[in-house]
Design a protein around this motif. Structure first.
Motif, PDB file in Angstrom:
ATOM      1  N   LEU A 103      -7.384   1.239  -7.791  1.00  0.00           N
ATOM      2  CA  LEU A 103      -8.016   1.362  -6.480  1.00  0.00           C
ATOM      3  C   LEU A 103      -7.054   2.071  -5.542  1.00  0.00           C
ATOM      4  CD1 LEU A 103     -10.357   0.418  -4.485  1.00  0.00           C
ATOM      5  CD2 LEU A 103      -8.819  -1.491  -3.942  1.00  0.00           C
ATOM      6  N   LYS A 104      -7.545   3.087  -4.830  1.00  0.00           N
ATOM      7  CA  LYS A 104      -6.750   3.791  -3.825  1.00  0.00           C
ATOM      8  C   LYS A 104      -7.527   3.790  -2.517  1.00  0.00           C
ATOM      9  CE  LYS A 104      -4.442   6.862  -7.124  1.00  0.00           C
ATOM     10  NZ  LYS A 104      -4.093   8.262  -7.452  1.00  0.00           N
ATOM     11  N   VAL A 105      -6.880   3.369  -1.444  1.00  0.00           N
ATOM     12  CA  VAL A 105      -7.567   3.297  -0.156  1.00  0.00           C
ATOM     13  C   VAL A 105      -6.701   3.898   0.946  1.00  0.00           C
ATOM     14  CG1 VAL A 105      -8.918   1.251  -0.767  1.00  0.00           C
ATOM     15  CG2 VAL A 105      -6.700   0.972   0.349  1.00  0.00           C
ATOM     16  N   LYS A 106      -7.374   4.497   1.912  1.00  0.00           N
ATOM     17  CA  LYS A 106      -6.775   4.821   3.201  1.00  0.00           C
ATOM     18  C   LYS A 106      -7.438   3.909   4.221  1.00  0.00           C
ATOM     19  CE  LYS A 106      -5.429   9.671   2.544  1.00  0.00           C
ATOM     20  NZ  LYS A 106      -5.600  11.069   3.052  1.00  0.00           N
ATOM     21  N   ARG A 107      -6.645   3.274   5.058  1.00  0.00           N
ATOM     22  CA  ARG A 107      -7.195   2.332   6.018  1.00  0.00           C
ATOM     23  C   ARG A 107      -6.440   2.419   7.349  1.00  0.00           C
ATOM     24  NH1 ARG A 107      -2.763   1.935   6.493  1.00  0.00           N
ATOM     25  NH2 ARG A 107      -1.235   0.428   5.745  1.00  0.00           N
ATOM     26  N   ASP A 108      -7.187   2.273   8.411  1.00  0.00           N
ATOM     27  CA  ASP A 108      -6.622   2.175   9.757  1.00  0.00           C
ATOM     28  C   ASP A 108      -7.617   1.321  10.556  1.00  0.00           C
ATOM     29  OD1 ASP A 108      -5.397   2.453  12.188  1.00  0.00           O
ATOM     30  OD2 ASP A 108      -5.671   4.619  12.352  1.00  0.00           O
ATOM     31  N   ASP A 109      -7.297   0.033  10.839  1.00  0.00           N
ATOM     32  CA  ASP A 109      -5.963  -0.532  10.691  1.00  0.00           C
ATOM     33  C   ASP A 109      -5.899  -1.519   9.506  1.00  0.00           C
ATOM     34  OD1 ASP A 109      -4.249   0.335  13.108  1.00  0.00           O
ATOM     35  OD2 ASP A 109      -6.146  -0.194  14.028  1.00  0.00           O
ATOM     36  N   GLY A 110      -6.806  -2.495   9.450  1.00  0.00           N
ATOM     37  CA  GLY A 110      -6.806  -3.467   8.368  1.00  0.00           C
ATOM     38  C   GLY A 110      -8.003  -3.278   7.455  1.00  0.00           C
ATOM     39  N   SER A 141       1.312   1.408  10.622  1.00  0.00           N
ATOM     40  CA  SER A 141       2.359   2.360  10.982  1.00  0.00           C
ATOM     41  C   SER A 141       2.084   3.773  10.499  1.00  0.00           C
ATOM     42  CB  SER A 141       3.708   1.891  10.430  1.00  0.00           C
ATOM     43  OG  SER A 141       3.655   1.781   9.012  1.00  0.00           O
ATOM     44  N   ASP A 142       1.275   3.922   9.443  1.00  0.00           N
ATOM     45  CA  ASP A 142       1.033   5.257   8.891  1.00  0.00           C
ATOM     46  C   ASP A 142      -0.225   5.907   9.449  1.00  0.00           C
ATOM     47  OD1 ASP A 142      -0.868   3.674   7.698  1.00  0.00           O
ATOM     48  OD2 ASP A 142      -0.673   4.595   5.725  1.00  0.00           O
ATOM     49  N   ASP A 143      -0.899   5.225  10.394  1.00  0.00           N
ATOM     50  CA  ASP A 143      -2.105   5.760  11.029  1.00  0.00           C
ATOM     51  C   ASP A 143      -3.189   6.088  10.007  1.00  0.00           C
ATOM     52  OD1 ASP A 143      -3.359   6.246  13.468  1.00  0.00           O
ATOM     53  OD2 ASP A 143      -3.000   8.399  13.355  1.00  0.00           O
ATOM     54  N   GLY A 144      -3.175   5.386   8.888  1.00  0.00           N
ATOM     55  CA  GLY A 144      -4.203   5.583   7.876  1.00  0.00           C
ATOM     56  C   GLY A 144      -4.052   6.826   7.040  1.00  0.00           C
ATOM     57  N   ASN A 145      -2.879   7.430   7.020  1.00  0.00           N
ATOM     58  CA  ASN A 145      -2.671   8.678   6.275  1.00  0.00           C
ATOM     59  C   ASN A 145      -2.199   8.460   4.847  1.00  0.00           C
ATOM     60  OD1 ASN A 145      -3.341  10.527   8.385  1.00  0.00           O
ATOM     61  ND2 ASN A 145      -1.368  10.079   9.354  1.00  0.00           N
ATOM     62  N   THR A 146      -1.786   7.245   4.502  1.00  0.00           N
ATOM     63  CA  THR A 146      -1.205   6.970   3.193  1.00  0.00           C
ATOM     64  C   THR A 146      -2.229   6.343   2.261  1.00  0.00           C
ATOM     65  OG1 THR A 146       0.960   6.589   4.218  1.00  0.00           O
ATOM     66  CG2 THR A 146       0.637   5.752   1.983  1.00  0.00           C
ATOM     67  N   LEU A 314      11.802  -4.133  -6.903  1.00  0.00           N
ATOM     68  CA  LEU A 314      11.905  -4.180  -5.449  1.00  0.00           C
ATOM     69  C   LEU A 314      11.382  -2.887  -4.836  1.00  0.00           C
ATOM     70  CD1 LEU A 314      12.867  -5.587  -2.862  1.00  0.00           C
ATOM     71  CD2 LEU A 314      15.137  -4.597  -3.269  1.00  0.00           C
ATOM     72  N   ALA A 315      11.757  -1.747  -5.427  1.00  0.00           N
ATOM     73  CA  ALA A 315      11.312  -0.457  -4.899  1.00  0.00           C
ATOM     74  C   ALA A 315       9.797  -0.333  -4.946  1.00  0.00           C
ATOM     75  CB  ALA A 315      11.957   0.679  -5.695  1.00  0.00           C
ATOM     76  N   HIS A 316       9.197  -0.875  -6.014  1.00  0.00           N
ATOM     77  CA  HIS A 316       7.741  -0.824  -6.163  1.00  0.00           C
ATOM     78  C   HIS A 316       7.039  -1.502  -4.995  1.00  0.00           C
ATOM     79  CE1 HIS A 316       3.800  -0.860  -8.026  1.00  0.00           C
ATOM     80  NE2 HIS A 316       3.772  -2.179  -7.944  1.00  0.00           N
ATOM     81  N   SER A 317       7.649  -2.565  -4.457  1.00  0.00           N
ATOM     82  CA  SER A 317       7.022  -3.329  -3.380  1.00  0.00           C
ATOM     83  C   SER A 317       7.114  -2.633  -2.026  1.00  0.00           C
ATOM     84  CB  SER A 317       7.674  -4.715  -3.277  1.00  0.00           C
ATOM     85  OG  SER A 317       9.015  -4.615  -2.798  1.00  0.00           O
ATOM     86  N   LYS A 318       7.937  -1.577  -1.916  1.00  0.00           N
ATOM     87  CA  LYS A 318       8.180  -0.942  -0.623  1.00  0.00           C
ATOM     88  C   LYS A 318       7.194   0.170  -0.285  1.00  0.00           C
ATOM     89  CE  LYS A 318      11.664  -3.586   0.141  1.00  0.00           C
ATOM     90  NZ  LYS A 318      11.541  -4.669   1.145  1.00  0.00           N
ATOM     91  N   ASN A 319       6.477   0.694  -1.285  1.00  0.00           N
ATOM     92  CA  ASN A 319       5.457   1.724  -1.051  1.00  0.00           C
ATOM     93  C   ASN A 319       6.016   2.914  -0.259  1.00  0.00           C
ATOM     94  OD1 ASN A 319       2.817   2.681  -1.404  1.00  0.00           O
ATOM     95  ND2 ASN A 319       2.220   2.016   0.633  1.00  0.00           N
ATOM     96  N   ALA A 320       7.197   3.400  -0.661  1.00  0.00           N
ATOM     97  CA  ALA A 320       7.829   4.521   0.026  1.00  0.00           C
ATOM     98  C   ALA A 320       7.139   5.834  -0.313  1.00  0.00           C
ATOM     99  CB  ALA A 320       9.309   4.604  -0.364  1.00  0.00           C
ATOM    100  N   ASP A 321       7.324   6.834   0.562  1.00  0.00           N
ATOM    101  CA  ASP A 321       6.722   8.143   0.340  1.00  0.00           C
ATOM    102  C   ASP A 321       7.424   8.901  -0.782  1.00  0.00           C
ATOM    103  OD1 ASP A 321       4.672   8.158   2.425  1.00  0.00           O
ATOM    104  OD2 ASP A 321       6.364   8.090   3.804  1.00  0.00           O
ATOM    105  N   PHE A 322       8.735   8.733  -0.912  1.00  0.00           N
ATOM    106  CA  PHE A 322       9.460   9.351  -2.012  1.00  0.00           C
ATOM    107  C   PHE A 322      10.784   8.640  -2.221  1.00  0.00           C
ATOM    108  CE2 PHE A 322      10.754  11.827   1.714  1.00  0.00           C
ATOM    109  CZ  PHE A 322      12.122  11.855   1.602  1.00  0.00           C
TER     110      PHE A 322
END
Length: 350
Positions: A103-110, A141-146, A314-322
Motif C-alpha cells: 500500500l502506498k499513500v499520500k496524505r495531508d494531514d491524517g 511535515s511533508d505537506d502530503g508530498n511523500t 532503525l533506519a527502516h522506521s525513519k522513512n527518510a528520503d535518501f
C-alpha cells in the motif's frame, strides 16, 4: 584490497523472486463525499451504497494546486470540514496468487485506510475510534508530498470485488489544504530468474543520472521500463561490468533524466535463462531544490553484520528520503558472500 564507497541512494531494493502487479494506480477514479457529514462506520464495508457520492481521479484534495480533483471544504474557510471520505473497488480474480500487498499513500494531514471494512493503515491520527469531527494529530511535515508505504497481509483480500476505503482528516479548521492519493500493488512470485541485489542510486542528482544496477550470471541483460505498466519508454541493454571471481556480472542502466514525483515501472531480462522478471516499481524524488528533505547517514557497515542489521531496522522506521553510505559497505567489493550478507542483514531497510 579495501575500497572506499560514497553512494547516494534514493531507495535501495533487493528482489530475487518477487514480482508486482499494479491493482490501483495514481490517477485512479475514486468515489468521495465532501459535505462534512458523519458517515458512521458502515461506509468502509463492501456492501455500502455509495451511488450518491461524487467521483474524481486522484490526486484529490484542495489548496495545493496539484490536485486532479478538487474537493470541497465547506462554506467557511476558517472552519473547514474535519473529514473527507474516499472509496474504491478493485476486482481480484485469484487472490491466492499474491503473497502480500504493498500500500502506498499520500496524505495531508491524517489518514486511516480500510480493506473490506478492516483497518490496515493509519498515520498521523490518534488511537482508537475516530469520530467524523476529529482532526489529525498534527500538521504533516511533508505537506502530503511523500509516498508512505505499508505491507498488507494476503488474507485482507478475497476473490472478486474488494473495497478500499480511506478517510482524510484535516489538522485543524483553518488549515489550507488536504491531499489524497493511493496505490495498491499485489506481490507475486515471479519467474525463477537469477537476478539479485537490485539497487538504485544516482551519478548526479536524484533525477538526472538516476541509475539502477543488478547482478546476474547472464551476459546480456536488459531493462524495459515506463511511467505506466505498458513500459512505454522501451527496452534497453544493461551495461555490463566484468565478472567477479564467481562469474557473476554486474549490470547498470542510467536514466538520462527522470520525471519527478513519478512511479517507474520496470522489468529485467535475465539473459542466462532467456526470461523476463515480473514487474517492479520505483518512486522518483520530488523536483530538485524545491523543498526540505530528510536523509540518513550511515557508515562502515562491513565490520559487524549484527550491528548493521540493528541499524537497518532503525533506519527502516525513519522513512527518510535518501541515505548516504560513508565508508566501506563490505570488506571485499568483489565478494558475493560479503554482498549477500549485507543485503540479508539489512533486508528490513533495503
Amino acid at each position: 584490497m579495501k575500497k572506499f564507497y560514497l553512494s547516494l541512494f534514493a531507495i535501495i531494493s533487493s528482489a530475487i523472486c518477487i514480482a508486482q502487479t499494479s491493482l490501483i494506480n495514481t490517477g485512479a477514479t475514486w468515489k468521495y463525499i465532501d459535505n462534512g457529514t458523519d458517515q458512521g462506520t458502515t461506509w468502509t464495508s463492501v456492501g455500502f451504497n455509495d451511488a450518491s457520492w461524487a467521483s474524481g481521479i486522484s490526486q484529490l484534495g484542495y489548496g495545493d494546486g496539484d490536485e486532479a480533483t478538487v474537493v470541497s471544504y465547506g462554506a467557511n474557510s476558517s472552519a473547514k470540514y474535519a473529514t473527507t471520505y474516499f472509496r474504491n473497488v478493485v476486482a481480484i480474480t485469484n487472490s491466492s496468487q499474491y503473497v502480500n500487498y504493498t500500500l502506498k499513500v499520500k496524505r495531508d494531514d491524517g489518514i486511516i485506510v480500510y480493506v473490506n471494512g478492516v483497518e490496515v493503515f493509519r498515520d498521523n491520527m490518534g488511537t482508537g475510534a475516530v469520530p467524523y469531527n476529529n482532526y489529525a494529530a498534527s500538521t504533516c511535515s511533508d505537506d502530503g508530498n511523500t509516498w508512505l508505504t505499508a505491507n498488507i497481509a494476503s488474507t485482507a483480500f478475497v476473490n472478486g470485488n474488494n473495497t478500499i476505503a480511506a478517510e482524510i482528516h484535516q489538522a485543524n479548521g483553518s488549515s489550507s489544504d488536504i491531499s489524497f492519493d493511493l496505490q495498491l500493488i499485489g506481490n507475486t512470485t515471479s519467474l525463477p530468474v537469477g537476478l539479485k541485489d537490485i539497487r538504485w542510486g544516482s551519478q548526479s542528482d536524484p533525477l538526472n543520472g538516476l541509475t539502477v544496477t543488478w547482478s546476474n550470471n547472464g551476459s546480456g541483460d536488459s531493462i524495459q521500463w515506463g511511467y505506466t505498466t505498458n513500459f512505454e519508454q522501451g527496452k534497453y541493454s544493461g551495461t555490463r561490468r566484468n565478472a567477479n571471481a564467481t562469474s557473476n556480472y554486474f549490470f547498470k542502466y542510467v536514466f538520462t533524466s527522470a520525471q519527478a514525483n513519478s512511479t517507474i515501472y520496470y522489468k529485467l531480462y535475465d539473459s542466462n535463462v532467456n526470461a523476463w522478471s515480473g514487474q517492479f516499481t520505483y518512486n522518483t524524488a520530488p523536483p530538485v531544490n524545491t523543498g526540505t528533505f530528510c536523509f540518513l547517514a550511515a557508515g562502515d557497515s562491513r565490520s559487524d553484520m549484527g550491528t548493521w542489521a540493528q541499524i537497518a531496522n532503525l533506519a527502516h522506521s525513519k522513512n527518510a528520503d535518501f541515505t548516504i553510505y560513508n565508508g566501506d559497505i563490505v570488506s571485499d567489493g568483489e565478494s558475493n558472500t560479503d554482498w549477500d550478507d549485507w543485503f540479508s542483514n539489512g533486508n528490513q531497510f533495503i
